[in-house]
Design an enzyme around this catalytic site. Sequence first.
Site, PDB file in Angstrom:
ATOM      1  N   ASP A  38     -10.018  19.898 -58.523  1.00 15.05           N
ATOM      2  CA  ASP A  38     -10.786  20.662 -57.540  1.00 15.05           C
ATOM      3  C   ASP A  38     -11.163  19.841 -56.312  1.00 15.05           C
ATOM      4  OD1 ASP A  38     -12.645  18.964 -58.607  1.00 15.05           O
ATOM      5  OD2 ASP A  38     -14.135  20.505 -59.099  1.00 15.05           O
ATOM      6  N   GLU A  40     -12.936  16.952 -56.388  1.00 15.76           N
ATOM      7  CA  GLU A  40     -14.071  16.058 -56.649  1.00 15.76           C
ATOM      8  C   GLU A  40     -13.573  14.629 -56.865  1.00 15.76           C
ATOM      9  OE1 GLU A  40     -17.397  15.553 -60.161  1.00 15.76           O
ATOM     10  OE2 GLU A  40     -17.017  17.573 -59.374  1.00 15.76           O
ATOM     11  N   ARG A  96     -20.572   9.601 -32.629  1.00 15.34           N
ATOM     12  CA  ARG A  96     -20.716  10.301 -31.347  1.00 15.34           C
ATOM     13  C   ARG A  96     -21.891  11.275 -31.334  1.00 15.34           C
ATOM     14  NH1 ARG A  96     -14.598  12.256 -30.502  1.00 15.34           N
ATOM     15  NH2 ARG A  96     -14.659  12.186 -32.782  1.00 15.34           N
ATOM     16  N   ASP A 169     -15.452   6.127 -18.201  1.00 16.00           N
ATOM     17  CA  ASP A 169     -16.695   6.869 -17.993  1.00 16.00           C
ATOM     18  C   ASP A 169     -17.829   5.853 -17.858  1.00 16.00           C
ATOM     19  OD1 ASP A 169     -17.334   6.059 -20.650  1.00 16.00           O
ATOM     20  OD2 ASP A 169     -16.424   7.880 -21.439  1.00 16.00           O
ATOM     21  N   LYS A 192     -16.961  10.930 -14.683  1.00  9.90           N
ATOM     22  CA  LYS A 192     -16.342  11.998 -15.489  1.00  9.90           C
ATOM     23  C   LYS A 192     -17.368  13.063 -15.838  1.00  9.90           C
ATOM     24  CE  LYS A 192     -16.014  11.414 -19.883  1.00  9.90           C
ATOM     25  NZ  LYS A 192     -15.695  10.848 -21.206  1.00  9.90           N
ATOM     26  N   ARG A 194     -17.924  16.286 -18.612  1.00  6.22           N
ATOM     27  CA  ARG A 194     -17.401  16.869 -19.848  1.00  6.22           C
ATOM     28  C   ARG A 194     -18.049  18.248 -20.024  1.00  6.22           C
ATOM     29  NH1 ARG A 194     -14.753  14.702 -24.077  1.00  6.22           N
ATOM     30  NH2 ARG A 194     -15.237  12.542 -23.541  1.00  6.22           N
ATOM     31  N   ALA A 224      -7.429  12.151 -26.660  1.00  2.79           N
ATOM     32  CA  ALA A 224      -6.764  11.420 -25.565  1.00  2.79           C
ATOM     33  C   ALA A 224      -6.863  12.120 -24.216  1.00  2.79           C
ATOM     34  CB  ALA A 224      -5.300  11.131 -25.902  1.00  2.79           C
ATOM     35  N   THR A 226      -9.535  12.145 -22.127  1.00  2.00           N
ATOM     36  CA  THR A 226     -10.203  11.268 -21.165  1.00  2.00           C
ATOM     37  C   THR A 226      -9.251  10.211 -20.638  1.00  2.00           C
ATOM     38  OG1 THR A 226     -12.408  11.596 -22.116  1.00  2.00           O
ATOM     39  CG2 THR A 226     -12.051   9.572 -20.882  1.00  2.00           C
TER      40      THR A 226
END
Length: 310
Positions: A38, A40, A96, A169, A192, A194, A224, A226
């Site tokens: 399953d 696990e 992030r 950035d 930049k 977003r 990819a 940016t």
Amino acid sequence: MDTPLAIFAGRSNLALARAIAENYGTELGEVTIKSFSDGELYVKYEQSIRGEDIFVIQSTPPPGDNIIELLLLLDAAKRASVKRVTAVIPYFGYARQDRKDQPRVSIASKLMANVLVEAGADRILTMDLHASQIQGFFDIPLDHLYASRIFIDYFSKNPIDNLVVVAPDVGSLKMSRAYSKKLGAGLAFIDKRRPKQNVAEVMNIIGEVSGKNILIVDDLIDTAGTITNAAAALKERGALNVMATCTHPILSGPAYQRIEDSPIDELLVTDTVPLRKPSDKIKVLSVAGIFAEAIERIHTNDTISALFDD
């Protein structure tokens, strides 16, 4: 009597784990990891680790099984009465999502820090966190290594004339400035915007790039967008050859095709995350040596500040 050391690994990046162990002068310890029908997960250390100082190597890119596998390895180690367990996380996933930038969202980085500590980690060893403030999410020691040592050494041995280092950035500007200083190169950065996740738009290039060879520096490449938009914009402004570096090559979705179609001549990455497939444009540099040295210094309670060179 000195505390014995053992190095184990999850399955997310076994090639790097074996290389780290080899650089240290040992072999990976025996551990069984398997999945039930399953899905696990099951882990078991196949050798005694009671009273030992152990290091568990596991990057945590998607899917979520990688983080669960690491948590189970940490929990099993604590229940086996180790003296200390260090989670070696070359790529720290969920980095992030490090702040509450919108209503009703999770601070996933803080959650990951909490569960790692709760699972039994006594120390964290990682590289190039997407947001350095994540170090403050942990109430245990965290050692933060930088891949810049690897890249700068490469470019010192393979110098590029008329070079400008470009930050794709504002968040990458500090790191790019360090590269610029150490390589004796110029510096530029890209303003930049977003509009939504995984979508980047190049707005302005600040700095002189016309007639220059370019090195774009970033810590992570996902889709990819940016890096390839930046390369295209730089070419439009008269840049010559365009190279790029990134520590963590996640390269999901359309990333490979975008890189192939882009004006990027070469992309240098590390092996914190295994490549999904090879590419003539991508060259991999190993971070095994720096991780092995960090493990040695942690084990002997020696300073590792010399490895924090960014």
